[in-house]
Design a protein around this motif. Structure first.
Motif, short mmCIF file in Angstrom:
data_model
loop_
_atom_site.label_atom_id
_atom_site.label_comp_id
_atom_site.label_asym_id
_atom_site.label_seq_id
_atom_site.Cartn_x
_atom_site.Cartn_y
_atom_site.Cartn_z
N GLN A 65 -20.29 5.56 17.03
CA GLN A 65 -20.66 6.95 17.29
C GLN A 65 -21.58 7.72 16.87
O GLN A 65 -22.67 8.42 17.09
N PHE A 66 -21.35 7.62 15.29
CA PHE A 66 -22.23 8.31 14.27
C PHE A 66 -23.58 7.96 14.55
O PHE A 66 -24.81 8.39 14.35
N ARG A 67 -23.61 6.38 14.59
CA ARG A 67 -25.05 5.85 14.85
C ARG A 67 -25.86 6.26 16.04
O ARG A 67 -26.84 6.64 16.14
N ASP A 68 -25.13 6.31 17.20
CA ASP A 68 -25.52 6.87 18.39
C ASP A 68 -25.92 8.38 18.25
O ASP A 68 -27.05 8.91 18.93
N LEU A 69 -25.18 9.13 17.42
CA LEU A 69 -25.39 10.77 17.31
C LEU A 69 -26.84 10.74 16.44
O LEU A 69 -27.74 11.50 16.82
N ARG A 70 -26.91 9.73 15.58
CA ARG A 70 -28.35 9.91 14.94
C ARG A 70 -29.40 9.58 15.59
O ARG A 70 -30.65 10.02 15.30
N ARG A 71 -29.13 8.34 16.43
CA ARG A 71 -30.35 8.08 17.11
C ARG A 71 -30.50 9.04 18.39
O ARG A 71 -31.38 8.66 19.26
N PHE A 72 -29.78 9.98 18.77
CA PHE A 72 -29.84 10.75 20.04
C PHE A 72 -31.00 11.55 19.82
O PHE A 72 -31.27 12.11 18.92
N ASP A 73 -31.89 11.53 21.08
CA ASP A 73 -33.00 12.38 21.15
C ASP A 73 -32.91 13.52 22.26
O ASP A 73 -33.32 12.89 23.34
N LEU A 74 -32.79 14.53 22.14
CA LEU A 74 -32.30 15.50 23.03
C LEU A 74 -33.60 15.83 24.11
O LEU A 74 -33.47 15.72 25.27
N ARG A 75 -34.74 15.62 23.43
CA ARG A 75 -35.86 16.04 24.01
C ARG A 75 -36.33 14.86 25.15
O ARG A 75 -36.77 15.04 26.10
N THR A 76 -36.25 13.68 24.62
CA THR A 76 -36.46 12.60 25.72
C THR A 76 -35.64 12.45 26.69
O THR A 76 -35.66 12.24 27.79
N LYS A 77 -34.28 12.62 26.32
CA LYS A 77 -33.23 12.80 27.31
C LYS A 77 -33.43 13.63 28.44
O LYS A 77 -33.28 13.44 29.71
N VAL A 78 -33.73 14.96 28.06
CA VAL A 78 -34.18 16.05 29.12
C VAL A 78 -35.38 15.42 30.00
O VAL A 78 -35.24 15.76 30.98
N GLU A 79 -36.36 15.22 29.30
CA GLU A 79 -37.49 14.92 29.96
C GLU A 79 -37.15 13.73 30.86
O GLU A 79 -37.74 13.81 32.11
N ARG A 80 -36.71 12.84 30.55
CA ARG A 80 -36.23 11.71 31.43
C ARG A 80 -35.22 12.22 32.79
O ARG A 80 -35.54 11.96 33.89
N ALA A 81 -34.42 13.23 32.42
CA ALA A 81 -33.56 13.77 33.63
C ALA A 81 -34.31 14.56 34.69
O ALA A 81 -34.07 14.46 35.72
N ILE A 82 -35.38 15.39 33.98
CA ILE A 82 -36.00 16.21 34.73
C ILE A 82 -37.54 15.69 35.38
O ILE A 82 -37.51 15.86 36.47
N ASP A 83 -37.73 14.59 34.43
CA ASP A 83 -39.10 14.34 34.90
C ASP A 83 -39.12 12.83 34.66
O ASP A 83 -39.92 12.25 33.91
N ALA A 84 -38.62 12.14 35.73
CA ALA A 84 -38.46 10.61 35.33
C ALA A 84 -39.85 9.87 35.42
O ALA A 84 -40.11 8.85 34.59
N ASP A 85 -40.52 10.14 36.27
CA ASP A 85 -41.82 9.61 36.57
C ASP A 85 -43.00 10.27 35.88
O ASP A 85 -44.04 9.65 36.15
N GLY A 86 -42.91 11.18 35.41
CA GLY A 86 -44.03 12.12 34.69
C GLY A 86 -44.80 12.66 35.55
O GLY A 86 -45.75 13.19 34.96
N THR A 87 -44.64 13.17 36.75
CA THR A 87 -45.42 13.63 37.69
C THR A 87 -45.64 15.35 37.21
O THR A 87 -46.63 15.85 37.02
N LEU A 88 -44.32 15.82 36.77
CA LEU A 88 -44.41 17.07 36.41
C LEU A 88 -45.21 17.34 35.19
O LEU A 88 -45.96 18.29 35.01
N ARG A 89 -45.23 16.55 34.06
CA ARG A 89 -45.89 16.51 32.95
C ARG A 89 -47.54 16.54 33.19
O ARG A 89 -48.40 17.32 32.73
N ARG A 90 -47.83 15.58 34.33
CA ARG A 90 -49.08 15.41 34.58
C ARG A 90 -49.53 16.74 35.17
O ARG A 90 -50.92 16.82 35.25
N SER A 91 -49.02 17.53 35.98
CA SER A 91 -49.33 18.26 36.71
C SER A 91 -49.78 19.56 36.01
O SER A 91 -50.56 20.38 36.17
N PHE A 92 -49.42 19.80 34.65
CA PHE A 92 -49.87 20.73 33.53
C PHE A 92 -51.04 20.16 32.91
O PHE A 92 -51.62 21.23 32.30
N GLU A 93 -51.58 19.14 33.21
CA GLU A 93 -52.61 18.72 32.49
C GLU A 93 -53.66 19.26 33.51
O GLU A 93 -53.82 18.77 34.60
N PRO A 94 -54.97 19.47 32.88
CA PRO A 94 -56.09 20.05 33.66
C PRO A 94 -56.60 18.77 34.43
O PRO A 94 -56.67 17.55 33.61
#
Length: 168
Positions: A65-94
């Protein structure tokens, strides 16, 4: 220990007196007490091994559990949950075909001190407000918003579109 009642113990003693001679009775009782001690010792040793295995198993789970907590990346988890295919991120690029701002010129060698922006909110640090004022001309709407269209004669034209790029 074995949950015997007094009557059951009395029956066992009477049977032992009948089948074991009185001369052999002390030897039999010593052998019985050694056997009971050996059984208790084995039970305590077994319990100790079981307790140690439980502690090791629990510590292994805790380490995982401690190893999993050290490897936990909140930013990546949130990005995957909200924008799994990356379309939202690409929409903000010119978009490469549509450039609303002129190409950026290289910065001057010695920049002149910039005045404080007048419209900056009080909660923004001055350096952030200056940076936002410089970047304002490069801002563009996200691609999820429809373009602003105006009526020009009989045609509908996208506002701010480069020459030759019009819609009807």
């Amino acid at each position: 220990m074995f949950d015997f009642s007094w009557s059951e113990i009395a029956i066992i003693v009477i049977v032992a007196l009948v089948f074991i001679r009185p001369a052999d009775l002390p030897v039999a009782l010593r052998a019985l007490s050694r056997g009971v001690r050996a059984v208790r010792r084995m039970a305590a040793e077994f319990q100790g091994h079981v307790d140690e295995m439980v502690r090791e198993a629990d510590m292994g789970e805790v380490r995982e559990q401690f190893r999993d907590l050290r490897r936990f990346d909140l930013r990546t988890k949130v990005e995957r949950a909200i924008d799994a295919d990356g379309t939202l991120r690409r929409s903000f690029e010119p978009p490469p075909s549509l450039s609303l701002a002129p190409p950026l010129a290289p910065p001057p060698v010695l920049p002149a001190p910039e005045p404080e922006p007048v419209e900056a909110p009080a909660i923004l640090p001055p350096s952030t407000a200056r940076r936002l004022a410089r970047e304002r001309e490069r801002w563009y709407p996200p691609s999820i918003l429809p373009p602003v269209m105006v009526q020009h004669g009989s045609r509908r034209v996208r506002l701010g579109a480069p020459e030759g790029e019009e819609r009807e």
